[in-house]
Design a protein around this motif. Structure first.
Motif, PDB file in Angstrom:
ATOM      1  N   GLY A  81      10.434 -46.521  35.105  1.00 18.85           N
ATOM      2  CA  GLY A  81       9.444 -44.911  34.673  1.00 18.85           C
ATOM      3  C   GLY A  81       7.944 -45.104  35.217  1.00 18.85           C
ATOM      4  O   GLY A  81       7.410 -44.582  34.563  1.00 18.85           O
ATOM      5  N   GLY A  82       7.845 -45.461  35.957  1.00 16.16           N
ATOM      6  CA  GLY A  82       6.677 -45.035  36.616  1.00 16.16           C
ATOM      7  C   GLY A  82       5.967 -43.550  37.154  1.00 16.16           C
ATOM      8  O   GLY A  82       5.252 -43.219  37.005  1.00 16.16           O
ATOM      9  N   CYS A  83       6.978 -42.846  37.417  1.00 14.84           N
ATOM     10  CA  CYS A  83       7.196 -41.395  38.614  1.00 14.84           C
ATOM     11  C   CYS A  83       7.978 -40.941  37.531  1.00 14.84           C
ATOM     12  O   CYS A  83       9.362 -40.476  37.176  1.00 14.84           O
ATOM     13  CB  CYS A  83       7.344 -41.900  39.776  1.00 14.84           C
ATOM     14  N   PRO A 437      -1.022 -38.890  41.126  1.00  9.60           N
ATOM     15  CA  PRO A 437       0.076 -38.162  41.773  1.00  9.60           C
ATOM     16  C   PRO A 437       1.669 -38.768  40.986  1.00  9.60           C
ATOM     17  O   PRO A 437       1.389 -40.354  41.000  1.00  9.60           O
ATOM     18  CB  PRO A 437      -0.462 -38.639  42.873  1.00  9.60           C
ATOM     19  N   ARG A 438       2.699 -37.971  40.983  1.00 13.20           N
ATOM     20  CA  ARG A 438       3.967 -38.822  41.260  1.00 13.20           C
ATOM     21  C   ARG A 438       3.745 -38.891  39.646  1.00 13.20           C
ATOM     22  O   ARG A 438       5.223 -39.070  39.256  1.00 13.20           O
ATOM     23  CB  ARG A 438       4.366 -39.459  41.774  1.00 13.20           C
ATOM     24  N   THR A 439       2.931 -39.521  38.713  1.00 14.64           N
ATOM     25  CA  THR A 439       3.181 -39.769  37.510  1.00 14.64           C
ATOM     26  C   THR A 439       2.658 -37.789  36.377  1.00 14.64           C
ATOM     27  O   THR A 439       1.713 -37.273  37.355  1.00 14.64           O
ATOM     28  CB  THR A 439       2.413 -40.370  36.637  1.00 14.64           C
ATOM     29  N   ALA A 440       2.661 -38.332  35.258  1.00 15.88           N
ATOM     30  CA  ALA A 440       2.725 -36.833  33.948  1.00 15.88           C
ATOM     31  C   ALA A 440       0.944 -37.269  33.712  1.00 15.88           C
ATOM     32  O   ALA A 440       0.730 -36.829  32.955  1.00 15.88           O
ATOM     33  CB  ALA A 440       3.748 -37.644  33.134  1.00 15.88           C
ATOM     34  N   HIS A 441       0.438 -38.682  34.185  1.00 11.51           N
ATOM     35  CA  HIS A 441      -1.079 -38.298  33.210  1.00 11.51           C
ATOM     36  C   HIS A 441      -1.860 -38.069  34.231  1.00 11.51           C
ATOM     37  O   HIS A 441      -1.814 -37.147  35.471  1.00 11.51           O
ATOM     38  CB  HIS A 441      -1.408 -39.674  34.265  1.00 11.51           C
ATOM     39  N   VAL A 442      -3.120 -36.252  34.154  1.00 14.49           N
ATOM     40  CA  VAL A 442      -3.561 -35.896  34.420  1.00 14.49           C
ATOM     41  C   VAL A 442      -4.969 -35.925  34.036  1.00 14.49           C
ATOM     42  O   VAL A 442      -5.182 -36.517  32.283  1.00 14.49           O
ATOM     43  CB  VAL A 442      -3.285 -34.820  34.480  1.00 14.49           C
ATOM     44  N   GLU A 443      -6.473 -36.189  34.571  1.00 15.84           N
ATOM     45  CA  GLU A 443      -7.591 -36.553  34.178  1.00 15.84           C
ATOM     46  C   GLU A 443      -7.990 -34.728  33.658  1.00 15.84           C
ATOM     47  O   GLU A 443      -7.832 -34.311  35.158  1.00 15.84           O
ATOM     48  CB  GLU A 443      -8.248 -37.146  34.940  1.00 15.84           C
ATOM     49  N   THR A 444      -9.230 -34.515  32.476  1.00 10.53           N
ATOM     50  CA  THR A 444      -9.625 -33.498  32.723  1.00 10.53           C
ATOM     51  C   THR A 444     -11.165 -33.548  33.060  1.00 10.53           C
ATOM     52  O   THR A 444     -11.825 -34.954  32.140  1.00 10.53           O
ATOM     53  CB  THR A 444      -9.143 -32.305  31.713  1.00 10.53           C
TER      54      THR A 444
END
Length: 450
Positions: A81-83, A437-444
């Motif tokens: 479930g990591g990527c 990278p390669r996961t669904a997370h993103v910072e803003t």
């Protein structure tokens, strides 16, 4: 009209992505989520679950592939479930993340900004400086790795392309020690067994700190364990035992004991040195974090005279960066150990214009406002759940000129931005950064002005 029920198969066109990285299609008024698909593709999809307005499915045949589709470079892709994005180019992943931030700000926050492209990493490989392996024993034997998607089944993972090779070597040595001495893994169902997690932190110097999370106050054969780990990674800095006797999904317990070496690592970030113990919060991608914090500094617009309030300051990483350009910085964090670390990090780096308070963000901000503190800039970097409901009003009552919001979840960012806009602040600038990278997370990083 085709019958829409479980196990029926339908040709579907993928229109976009969910926040979790699944493809999105539409079928007779329903939204259908399909993992492993890419926008623009056509698939035959078998429905696995059907609700009134939404369904979940799996792709059974790819009719028309996207030109950005690629063969996953990890043998565990889809099982671990990591990527979520290993089946597409990195450029497409960044585009998907940018769309996610844009959609959240517009649909939830009512904010329409010219959003620049997501700042991607130079390399999407082996960037994690902290890994937490769950440990389990099942029908297939001892497993040390990562959970399957939406489950607590552990996939035995020999290597992970997100973690340093030192972590791979330490995991192998640890697994060998457990098997050699028949050390029992913890069983979530019965509450029995000893080893719950293997936690590894690494730094740029190539050092590693290992922590064994155990359902017990003692570890057997610790001499053999430290020897095996040191043989695997000669730059092992220390081995720590964490005691977690609770029936909980929280990984770390409250008690620590050093079994060998030291219980901390040092890491450099933005020209500052930070000492990290096992529970210290520190962003997992050092290079991208430097870019993130540089943006936060730019958005703060400091001239050297301002008082800055930094809420959710952790061990003081952003606070100490801000202090180099501000007149005075006040950091607040609810975790006592983090505040101790923040004060120690200020001393270590010779920063004399920063002070730190332990307490809930809203309570500390309200107390400071009651004392007449009026910061020109407020910086917030909350957890995934965003600001507590009472915090936006407290921030607005302090009347800062600018608010800099560092967010790890676009949905809660957009919700909080809407709250702050209702209190007299306007979003003027935002920049997404890919820390994961390669996961669904993103910072803003987002800037608001009064």
């Amino acid at each position: 009209m085709a019958e829409v029920r479980k196990n029926t198969v339908h040709p579907l066109h993928i229109e976009g992505y969910t926040a979790e990285g699944m493809g999105v299609a539409r079928l007779d008024g329903r939204v259908v989520f399909i993992p492993g698909t890419i926008r623009g593709e056509d698939w035959e999809v078998q429905l696995l679950k059907v609700n009134k307005g939404v369904a979940w499915g799996k792709g059974t045949r790819l009719i028309s592939p996207s030109p950005v589709r690629q063969e996953p470079d990890c043998p565990y892709s889809g099982r671990c479930g990591g990527c979520q994005y290993r089946h597409m180019s990195y450029e497409e992943e960044l585009a998907a993340k940018g769309q996610r931030v844009r959609d959240a700000l517009e649909r939830v926050g009512g904010v329409h900004l010219e959003l620049p492209p997501v700042l991607g990493a130079e390399s999407p490989l082996r960037y994690r400086n902290k890994v937490q392996f769950p440990v389990s024993r099942g029908k297939c034997g001892l497993s040390i790795g990562f959970y399957r998607p939406r489950s607590h089944d552990v996939v035995d993972t020999e290597d992970c392309l997100l973690q340093p090779e030192a972590d791979t070597a330490l995991r192998l040595a640890f697994k060998g020690w457990m098997e050699d001495f028949q050390i029992p893994a913890y069983d979530e169902c019965t509450g029995r067994g000893l080893i719950r997690h293997l936690y590894i932190r690494t730094n740029r110097a190539g050092e590693a700190l290992c922590c064994v999370v155990a359902n017990g106050k003692e570890l057997p054969h610790t001499g053999e364990l430290s020897g095996a780990l040191r043989a695997a990674v000669p730059k092992l800095a220390g081995l720590v035992l964490n005691v977690n006797l609770r029936d909980t999904n929280v990984i770390l317990g409250d008690a620590y004991r050093t079994l060998w070496g030291r219980d901390w690592l040092e890491e450099e970030l933005c020209g500052l040195t930070f000492r990290l113990s096992v529970p210290s919060f520190f962003q997992i991608n050092r290079d991208q974090t430097e870019r993130l914090y540089q943006l936060a500094l730019e958005f703060a617009g400091l001239t050297g005279e301002e008082t800055v309030l930094d809420l959710y300051c952790g061990i003081g990483t952003i606070s100490l960066c801000l202090a180099r350009l501000a007149g005075h910085v006040i950091g607040a964090e609810v975790v006592p150990q983090a505040i101790e670390d923040a004060r120690a990090n200020a001393l270590r780096n010779g920063v004399t214009n920063a002070e730190f308070f332990c307490g809930d963000a809203g309570e500390v901000a309200a107390r400071l406002a009651g004392q007449g503190v009026r910061p020109q800039v407020i910086c917030v970097d909350p957890p995934r759940k965003g600001l507590a409901p009472e915090v936006p009003a407290v921030l607005a009552s302090m009347a800062p000129d600018r608010i800099v919001y560092v967010s790890c979840d676009p949905a809660t960012l957009a919700r909080d931005v809407k709250r702050l806009e209702e209190l007299g602040y306007r979003a003027v600038q935002a920049q997404p950064v890919d820390l994961f990278p390669r996961t669904a997370h993103v910072e803003t990083v987002l800037r608001m002005e009064r």
